[in-house]
Write a protein that holds these residues in place. Structure first.
Motif, PDB file in Angstrom:
ATOM      1  N   SER A  33       0.616  -1.094   0.239  1.00 60.69           N
ATOM      2  CA  SER A  33      -0.213  -0.024   0.097  1.00 60.69           C
ATOM      3  C   SER A  33       0.829   1.017  -0.010  1.00 60.69           C
ATOM      4  O   SER A  33       2.042   1.127   0.354  1.00 60.69           O
ATOM      5  CB  SER A  33      -0.863  -0.087   1.179  1.00 60.69           C
ATOM      6  OG  SER A  33      -0.112   0.164   2.492  1.00 60.69           O
ATOM      7  N   ASP A  34       0.295   2.226  -0.424  1.00 59.81           N
ATOM      8  CA  ASP A  34       0.847   3.738  -0.438  1.00 59.81           C
ATOM      9  C   ASP A  34       2.395   3.659  -1.021  1.00 59.81           C
ATOM     10  O   ASP A  34       3.250   4.492  -0.546  1.00 59.81           O
ATOM     11  CB  ASP A  34       0.897   4.184   0.977  1.00 59.81           C
ATOM     12  CG  ASP A  34      -0.314   4.226   1.550  1.00 59.81           C
ATOM     13  OD1 ASP A  34      -1.381   4.663   0.913  1.00 59.81           O
ATOM     14  OD2 ASP A  34      -0.408   3.717   2.744  1.00 59.81           O
ATOM     15  N   THR A  35       2.524   3.109  -2.143  1.00 59.09           N
ATOM     16  CA  THR A  35       3.738   3.017  -2.740  1.00 59.09           C
ATOM     17  C   THR A  35       3.563   3.078  -4.247  1.00 59.09           C
ATOM     18  O   THR A  35       2.546   3.289  -4.760  1.00 59.09           O
ATOM     19  CB  THR A  35       4.627   1.763  -2.731  1.00 59.09           C
ATOM     20  OG1 THR A  35       3.816   0.710  -3.385  1.00 59.09           O
ATOM     21  CG2 THR A  35       4.988   1.345  -1.073  1.00 59.09           C
ATOM     22  N   ASN A  36       4.663   3.696  -4.935  1.00 59.77           N
ATOM     23  CA  ASN A  36       4.758   3.822  -6.412  1.00 59.77           C
ATOM     24  C   ASN A  36       5.193   2.558  -7.265  1.00 59.77           C
ATOM     25  O   ASN A  36       5.747   2.789  -8.159  1.00 59.77           O
ATOM     26  CB  ASN A  36       5.313   5.231  -6.755  1.00 59.77           C
ATOM     27  CG  ASN A  36       6.897   5.195  -6.256  1.00 59.77           C
ATOM     28  OD1 ASN A  36       7.280   4.265  -5.697  1.00 59.77           O
ATOM     29  ND2 ASN A  36       7.354   6.351  -6.770  1.00 59.77           N
ATOM     30  N   PHE A  37       5.367   1.265  -6.442  1.00 63.51           N
ATOM     31  CA  PHE A  37       5.822   0.126  -7.061  1.00 63.51           C
ATOM     32  C   PHE A  37       5.040  -0.458  -8.004  1.00 63.51           C
ATOM     33  O   PHE A  37       3.708  -0.225  -8.086  1.00 63.51           O
ATOM     34  CB  PHE A  37       6.490  -0.683  -6.066  1.00 63.51           C
ATOM     35  CG  PHE A  37       7.802   0.015  -5.491  1.00 63.51           C
ATOM     36  CD1 PHE A  37       8.693   0.047  -5.936  1.00 63.51           C
ATOM     37  CD2 PHE A  37       7.678  -0.002  -4.066  1.00 63.51           C
ATOM     38  CE1 PHE A  37      10.126   0.489  -5.290  1.00 63.51           C
ATOM     39  CE2 PHE A  37       8.737   0.445  -3.215  1.00 63.51           C
ATOM     40  CZ  PHE A  37       9.739   0.893  -4.125  1.00 63.51           C
ATOM     41  N   SER A  38       5.297  -1.263  -8.903  1.00 67.87           N
ATOM     42  CA  SER A  38       4.423  -2.186  -9.905  1.00 67.87           C
ATOM     43  C   SER A  38       4.063  -3.325  -9.083  1.00 67.87           C
ATOM     44  O   SER A  38       4.818  -3.990  -8.256  1.00 67.87           O
ATOM     45  CB  SER A  38       5.174  -2.480 -11.041  1.00 67.87           C
ATOM     46  OG  SER A  38       5.661  -1.196 -11.774  1.00 67.87           O
ATOM     47  N   ASN A  39       2.939  -3.916  -9.563  1.00 70.14           N
ATOM     48  CA  ASN A  39       2.359  -5.076  -8.868  1.00 70.14           C
ATOM     49  C   ASN A  39       3.413  -6.469  -9.258  1.00 70.14           C
ATOM     50  O   ASN A  39       4.086  -6.310 -10.326  1.00 70.14           O
ATOM     51  CB  ASN A  39       1.037  -5.618  -9.406  1.00 70.14           C
ATOM     52  CG  ASN A  39      -0.045  -4.829  -8.715  1.00 70.14           C
ATOM     53  OD1 ASN A  39       0.257  -3.934  -8.086  1.00 70.14           O
ATOM     54  ND2 ASN A  39      -1.232  -4.907  -9.255  1.00 70.14           N
ATOM     55  N   LYS A  40       3.554  -7.294  -8.383  1.00 72.63           N
ATOM     56  CA  LYS A  40       4.378  -8.434  -8.501  1.00 72.63           C
ATOM     57  C   LYS A  40       3.593  -9.753  -8.830  1.00 72.63           C
ATOM     58  O   LYS A  40       2.475  -9.930  -7.895  1.00 72.63           O
ATOM     59  CB  LYS A  40       5.436  -8.651  -7.357  1.00 72.63           C
ATOM     60  CG  LYS A  40       6.201 -10.010  -7.118  1.00 72.63           C
ATOM     61  CD  LYS A  40       7.340  -9.795  -7.989  1.00 72.63           C
ATOM     62  CE  LYS A  40       8.038 -11.044  -8.008  1.00 72.63           C
ATOM     63  NZ  LYS A  40       9.224 -10.988  -8.921  1.00 72.63           N
ATOM     64  N   GLN A  41       3.961 -10.456  -9.866  1.00 71.90           N
ATOM     65  CA  GLN A  41       2.898 -11.720 -10.228  1.00 71.90           C
ATOM     66  C   GLN A  41       3.545 -12.734  -9.434  1.00 71.90           C
ATOM     67  O   GLN A  41       4.780 -12.964  -9.366  1.00 71.90           O
ATOM     68  CB  GLN A  41       3.016 -11.950 -11.611  1.00 71.90           C
ATOM     69  CG  GLN A  41       2.587 -10.763 -12.602  1.00 71.90           C
ATOM     70  CD  GLN A  41       1.320  -9.962 -12.050  1.00 71.90           C
ATOM     71  OE1 GLN A  41       0.302 -10.431 -11.724  1.00 71.90           O
ATOM     72  NE2 GLN A  41       1.453  -8.757 -11.969  1.00 71.90           N
ATOM     73  N   GLY A  42       2.619 -13.686  -8.919  1.00 77.16           N
ATOM     74  CA  GLY A  42       3.129 -14.658  -8.101  1.00 77.16           C
ATOM     75  C   GLY A  42       2.088 -15.835  -8.057  1.00 77.16           C
ATOM     76  O   GLY A  42       1.118 -15.835  -9.107  1.00 77.16           O
ATOM     77  N   PHE A  43       2.055 -16.754  -7.130  1.00 79.60           N
ATOM     78  CA  PHE A  43       0.981 -17.811  -7.126  1.00 79.60           C
ATOM     79  C   PHE A  43       0.797 -18.139  -5.680  1.00 79.60           C
ATOM     80  O   PHE A  43       1.469 -17.824  -4.902  1.00 79.60           O
ATOM     81  CB  PHE A  43       1.592 -19.216  -7.960  1.00 79.60           C
ATOM     82  CG  PHE A  43       2.481 -19.864  -7.416  1.00 79.60           C
ATOM     83  CD1 PHE A  43       2.491 -20.934  -6.323  1.00 79.60           C
ATOM     84  CD2 PHE A  43       3.904 -19.531  -7.676  1.00 79.60           C
ATOM     85  CE1 PHE A  43       3.582 -21.469  -5.870  1.00 79.60           C
ATOM     86  CE2 PHE A  43       4.939 -19.995  -7.073  1.00 79.60           C
ATOM     87  CZ  PHE A  43       4.822 -21.029  -6.029  1.00 79.60           C
TER      88      PHE A  43
END
Length: 184
Positions: A33-43
């Protein structure tokens, strides 16, 4: 005496309920939350035990889930890749709206199993920079399919600060899953 009576009544109620054991696996899209990072894909993958009580089902579960984020560090412009592996223990309450459709929600406790941080060619697996547990909530919708299969979409909402590098961030994870009832 009142607590003992309530316990006996609860055990009797549960023993007359229908229950099923199942397995579930799917894809994650996670971030802080509250960051400018991109989503990480996982499982994620795990098991559940559903106690059917009619309109309401209780479903405790156990899952292995890959979370984290990716992006570029603001100062250096170097790529960052954070992988956080958790053991999640959700306890869901499902409301069966129709025979095939349900909505669900409930608490989830998570324990950090491992961490791998990559900043360019530098890597770290220290878990000292992040809280070792997470308490959150899960909300979602599920669809029951023929032959004991089910699909669901859910959102894990971290409620406690991870205190990540002394920063107040929380896990945010969108999950899409396929499950199968193994034992009824």
């Amino acid at each position: 005496m009142k607590k003992l009576f309530s316990l006996i009544l609860f055990i009797g109620f549960i023993s007359t309920a229908h229950a099923q054991f199942g397995a579930r696996a799917g894809l994650n899209s996670s971030n802080f939350s509250d960051t400018n990072f991109s989503n990480k894909q996982g499982f994620h993958l795990g098991a559940y035990y559903r106690i059917q009580l009619g309109v309401i089902d209780i479903e405790p579960g156990l899952q292995y889930s890959k979370k984290g984020y990716k992006g570029t560090e603001d100062i250096s412009g170097i790529e960052v890749n954070e992988r956080l592996n958790y053991i999640d223990v959700p306890v869901l309450v499902r409301f069966n709206l129709l025979e095939a459709v349900n909505i669900f929600g409930g608490p989830q406790a998570s324990v950090l199993a491992s961490r791998k941080y990559e900043l360019g060619s530098t890597t770290s697996s220290s878990t000292d920079v992040i809280r070792g547990y997470d308490i959150g909530a899960v909300l979602g919708v599920g669809i029951n399919l023929p032959l004991g299969f089910n699909v669901q979409a859910s959102y894990d909402l971290g409620l406690t600060s991870l205190n990540y590098l002394n920063t107040d961030v929380k896990n945010r994870v969108f999950k899409v899953s396929l499950g199968i009832d193994i034992l009824k």
